[in-house]
Design a protein around this motif. Sequence first.
Motif, PDB file in Angstrom:
ATOM      1  N   GLY A   1      -4.271 -10.419  -7.898  1.00  0.00           N
ATOM      2  CA  GLY A   1      -4.107  -9.476  -9.003  1.00  0.00           C
ATOM      3  C   GLY A   1      -5.059  -9.823 -10.139  1.00  0.00           C
ATOM      4  O   GLY A   1      -5.599 -10.934 -10.205  1.00  0.00           O
ATOM      5  N   LEU A   2      -5.249  -8.841 -11.053  1.00  0.00           N
ATOM      6  CA  LEU A   2      -6.155  -9.050 -12.184  1.00  0.00           C
ATOM      7  C   LEU A   2      -5.372  -8.828 -13.480  1.00  0.00           C
ATOM      8  O   LEU A   2      -4.835  -7.750 -13.724  1.00  0.00           O
ATOM      9  CB  LEU A   2      -7.321  -8.073 -12.109  1.00  0.00           C
ATOM     10  N   ARG A   3      -5.317  -9.894 -14.270  1.00  0.00           N
ATOM     11  CA  ARG A   3      -4.623  -9.782 -15.547  1.00  0.00           C
ATOM     12  C   ARG A   3      -5.500  -9.042 -16.564  1.00  0.00           C
ATOM     13  O   ARG A   3      -6.694  -8.844 -16.353  1.00  0.00           O
ATOM     14  CB  ARG A   3      -4.240 -11.170 -16.066  1.00  0.00           C
ATOM     15  N   LYS A   4      -4.882  -8.689 -17.685  1.00  0.00           N
ATOM     16  CA  LYS A   4      -5.580  -7.962 -18.743  1.00  0.00           C
ATOM     17  C   LYS A   4      -6.762  -8.759 -19.279  1.00  0.00           C
ATOM     18  O   LYS A   4      -7.795  -8.198 -19.670  1.00  0.00           O
ATOM     19  CB  LYS A   4      -4.591  -7.631 -19.861  1.00  0.00           C
ATOM     20  N   ASN A   5      -6.638 -10.077 -19.258  1.00  0.00           N
ATOM     21  CA  ASN A   5      -7.725 -10.940 -19.748  1.00  0.00           C
ATOM     22  C   ASN A   5      -8.742 -11.278 -18.639  1.00  0.00           C
ATOM     23  O   ASN A   5      -9.521 -12.225 -18.761  1.00  0.00           O
ATOM     24  CB  ASN A   5      -7.145 -12.225 -20.345  1.00  0.00           C
ATOM     25  N   ASN A   6      -8.706 -10.444 -17.559  1.00  0.00           N
ATOM     26  CA  ASN A   6      -9.626 -10.595 -16.423  1.00  0.00           C
ATOM     27  C   ASN A   6      -9.413 -11.889 -15.613  1.00  0.00           C
ATOM     28  O   ASN A   6     -10.303 -12.326 -14.873  1.00  0.00           O
ATOM     29  CB  ASN A   6     -11.090 -10.528 -16.866  1.00  0.00           C
ATOM     30  N   GLU A   7      -8.285 -12.468 -15.765  1.00  0.00           N
ATOM     31  CA  GLU A   7      -7.974 -13.678 -14.980  1.00  0.00           C
ATOM     32  C   GLU A   7      -7.376 -13.263 -13.632  1.00  0.00           C
ATOM     33  O   GLU A   7      -6.445 -12.454 -13.568  1.00  0.00           O
ATOM     34  CB  GLU A   7      -6.977 -14.551 -15.733  1.00  0.00           C
ATOM     35  N   LYS A   8      -7.937 -13.806 -12.571  1.00  0.00           N
ATOM     36  CA  LYS A   8      -7.413 -13.536 -11.235  1.00  0.00           C
ATOM     37  C   LYS A   8      -6.251 -14.479 -10.939  1.00  0.00           C
ATOM     38  O   LYS A   8      -6.275 -15.637 -11.327  1.00  0.00           O
ATOM     39  CB  LYS A   8      -8.511 -13.743 -10.181  1.00  0.00           C
ATOM     40  N   PHE A   9      -5.290 -13.997 -10.199  1.00  0.00           N
ATOM     41  CA  PHE A   9      -4.200 -14.872  -9.781  1.00  0.00           C
ATOM     42  C   PHE A   9      -3.656 -14.361  -8.449  1.00  0.00           C
ATOM     43  O   PHE A   9      -3.701 -13.157  -8.155  1.00  0.00           O
ATOM     44  CB  PHE A   9      -3.111 -14.936 -10.847  1.00  0.00           C
ATOM     45  N   PRO A  10      -3.136 -15.240  -7.617  1.00  0.00           N
ATOM     46  CA  PRO A  10      -2.654 -14.845  -6.285  1.00  0.00           C
ATOM     47  C   PRO A  10      -1.300 -14.139  -6.365  1.00  0.00           C
ATOM     48  O   PRO A  10      -0.422 -14.539  -7.126  1.00  0.00           O
ATOM     49  CB  PRO A  10      -2.540 -16.179  -5.539  1.00  0.00           C
ATOM     50  N   VAL A  11      -1.183 -13.087  -5.574  1.00  0.00           N
ATOM     51  CA  VAL A  11       0.083 -12.363  -5.535  1.00  0.00           C
ATOM     52  C   VAL A  11       0.428 -12.031  -4.097  1.00  0.00           C
ATOM     53  O   VAL A  11      -0.454 -11.961  -3.221  1.00  0.00           O
ATOM     54  CB  VAL A  11       0.010 -11.046  -6.343  1.00  0.00           C
ATOM     55  N   LYS A  12       1.708 -11.818  -3.888  1.00  0.00           N
ATOM     56  CA  LYS A  12       2.176 -11.277  -2.617  1.00  0.00           C
ATOM     57  C   LYS A  12       2.888  -9.972  -2.945  1.00  0.00           C
ATOM     58  O   LYS A  12       3.728  -9.928  -3.859  1.00  0.00           O
ATOM     59  CB  LYS A  12       3.134 -12.235  -1.929  1.00  0.00           C
ATOM     60  N   ILE A  13       2.544  -8.916  -2.223  1.00  0.00           N
ATOM     61  CA  ILE A  13       3.071  -7.585  -2.559  1.00  0.00           C
ATOM     62  C   ILE A  13       3.799  -7.012  -1.352  1.00  0.00           C
ATOM     63  O   ILE A  13       3.252  -6.980  -0.247  1.00  0.00           O
ATOM     64  CB  ILE A  13       1.952  -6.625  -2.992  1.00  0.00           C
ATOM     65  N   ASP A  14       5.026  -6.590  -1.581  1.00  0.00           N
ATOM     66  CA  ASP A  14       5.775  -5.837  -0.577  1.00  0.00           C
ATOM     67  C   ASP A  14       5.817  -4.377  -1.026  1.00  0.00           C
ATOM     68  O   ASP A  14       6.186  -4.084  -2.174  1.00  0.00           O
ATOM     69  CB  ASP A  14       7.206  -6.368  -0.450  1.00  0.00           C
ATOM     70  N   LEU A  15       5.421  -3.467  -0.151  1.00  0.00           N
ATOM     71  CA  LEU A  15       5.326  -2.033  -0.486  1.00  0.00           C
ATOM     72  C   LEU A  15       6.413  -1.238   0.231  1.00  0.00           C
ATOM     73  O   LEU A  15       6.611  -1.405   1.433  1.00  0.00           O
ATOM     74  CB  LEU A  15       3.952  -1.489  -0.107  1.00  0.00           C
ATOM     75  N   TYR A  16       7.062  -0.336  -0.548  1.00  0.00           N
ATOM     76  CA  TYR A  16       8.127   0.496   0.007  1.00  0.00           C
ATOM     77  C   TYR A  16       7.831   1.966  -0.336  1.00  0.00           C
ATOM     78  O   TYR A  16       7.944   2.384  -1.492  1.00  0.00           O
ATOM     79  CB  TYR A  16       9.484   0.126  -0.599  1.00  0.00           C
ATOM     80  N   PRO A  17       7.401   2.768   0.586  1.00  0.00           N
ATOM     81  CA  PRO A  17       7.168   4.190   0.296  1.00  0.00           C
ATOM     82  C   PRO A  17       8.516   4.940   0.167  1.00  0.00           C
ATOM     83  O   PRO A  17       9.463   4.625   0.904  1.00  0.00           O
ATOM     84  CB  PRO A  17       6.381   4.654   1.511  1.00  0.00           C
ATOM     85  N   PHE A  18       8.581   5.870  -0.760  1.00  0.00           N
ATOM     86  CA  PHE A  18       9.810   6.682  -0.880  1.00  0.00           C
ATOM     87  C   PHE A  18       9.444   8.026  -1.509  1.00  0.00           C
ATOM     88  O   PHE A  18       8.363   8.200  -2.091  1.00  0.00           O
ATOM     89  CB  PHE A  18      10.865   5.950  -1.703  1.00  0.00           C
ATOM     90  N   VAL A  19      10.335   8.974  -1.410  1.00  0.00           N
ATOM     91  CA  VAL A  19      10.152  10.333  -1.960  1.00  0.00           C
ATOM     92  C   VAL A  19      11.262  10.584  -2.977  1.00  0.00           C
ATOM     93  O   VAL A  19      12.441  10.336  -2.702  1.00  0.00           O
ATOM     94  CB  VAL A  19      10.203  11.395  -0.851  1.00  0.00           C
ATOM     95  N   PHE A  20      10.839  11.030  -4.154  1.00  0.00           N
ATOM     96  CA  PHE A  20      11.816  11.310  -5.226  1.00  0.00           C
ATOM     97  C   PHE A  20      11.510  12.679  -5.821  1.00  0.00           C
ATOM     98  O   PHE A  20      10.395  12.897  -6.323  1.00  0.00           O
ATOM     99  CB  PHE A  20      11.723  10.203  -6.281  1.00  0.00           C
ATOM    100  N   HIS A  21      12.497  13.588  -5.719  1.00  0.00           N
ATOM    101  CA  HIS A  21      12.317  14.966  -6.177  1.00  0.00           C
ATOM    102  C   HIS A  21      11.096  15.625  -5.537  1.00  0.00           C
ATOM    103  O   HIS A  21      10.297  16.292  -6.194  1.00  0.00           O
ATOM    104  CB  HIS A  21      12.194  15.032  -7.716  1.00  0.00           C
TER     105      HIS A  21
END
Length: 414
Positions: free
Chosen positions: A90-110
């Motif tokens: 990921g990229l922070r506002k101050n342009n600092e990179k940091f490691p992330v793990k992302i779980d994605l969940y697709p869904f439909v709302f309205h």
Amino acid sequence: MKVFAENNYIFNLLSEAVSEGILVVDKDHIIVATNNNADQMFGYDNHELIGQRVDILVPEPHSKNHGQHVDKFFETNKSGKMMVDRLLYGLRKNNEKFPVKIDLYPFVFHGIDYVFALIFDKTEISKRDLQIKELNEHLEKKIKTRTLELRETVAMLQKEIKRRKDAEKTIKLALQRERELSELKTKFLSLVSHEFKTPLSGILTSATLVGKYKEASDQERRDKHLTTIIAEVRHLNSILTDFLSIERLEKGKEIYNFTKFSLSKVVNEVVYNANMLLKNGQQINYPHNIDEVVIYQDEKIVTLILTNLLYNSIKYSPEDSEIDITFEVGQAGMVLKIKDHGIGIPEKDQKHIFERYFRAENALLNQGTGIGLNIIKDHINNLDGKIYFKSKENEGTIFTVELPIDNRILLGLK
């Protein structure tokens, strides 16, 4: 985004209870909702990310193609299934990179497609992983070092063990040798005592009797006892010569004196002296056609060899038996054979016959030191010769001696 704004209270209530960061992104790649943990994780104020494209949270060079990945995700993940465990940066506002793990969940709302992203900050975990990696590397190096040290220690221990075993073996051999020497010393003293006592008793008896025969008519008796005295003295001298030979041979001090000499001279002297030892009816057959034979060897050693073998044949042969001496003299060597019809050598004793102090089982009642054959074998070996025999118990023995002689010396060619 308007839908989420209208239901913001419920979303905040639910999302703030989660310790991980939460982002909701619509099909246009716009962030429509966040929780405080996501804002803080990326260094933004509360709700500052809402309305921003999600690309601003992706560092270069991945941000260029990130939109395509989002579109593809919306196209291929409409079944409501969760896409889990994507390890990204990921990229922070101050342009600092940091490691992330992302779980994605697709869904439909309205009727609208969204993606619910659950984000885990892996910074601390990465630090711990790095520390663990460094610790593992350090541990591996330490293990390698310790293993090397252990191998060196084991090698040193093995060398030390071998050294101690060798030392122990040397000590055992030395102790065994000392015991053998002690036994040999005892045996030697007993042997010397016995071998000297018998001829000395004979000399003393004969000398005493000679003194009693004073009349001229007793000359034959006096001669008989004088002959006995001479024979016993020669026997004692022979024993002493053998003992001195052992000492010289063991110390490597034996010096051989090679000269030209008449073979018949040696044979005649040896046979003459041996005649005094003959039993009743014994006869020595030896060649008389060797008066012109001159050889180049050590005269003393040739005499010793012939004397020892001939005396043994006389000693171990019965009365009324013949002993044959033969010679074959060639350009490079001489072969001596002495054949008797005596008690022979038992088959089981034959392999030991040249060992020092060894005496065959059937010869123990006869006088002897058991060193004569050992001595002449050592001399013959030193002169690059050979000695061997054929024998059968109660039928007799043939000893054969091969000695090199160099007749080129005699011809003046060398």
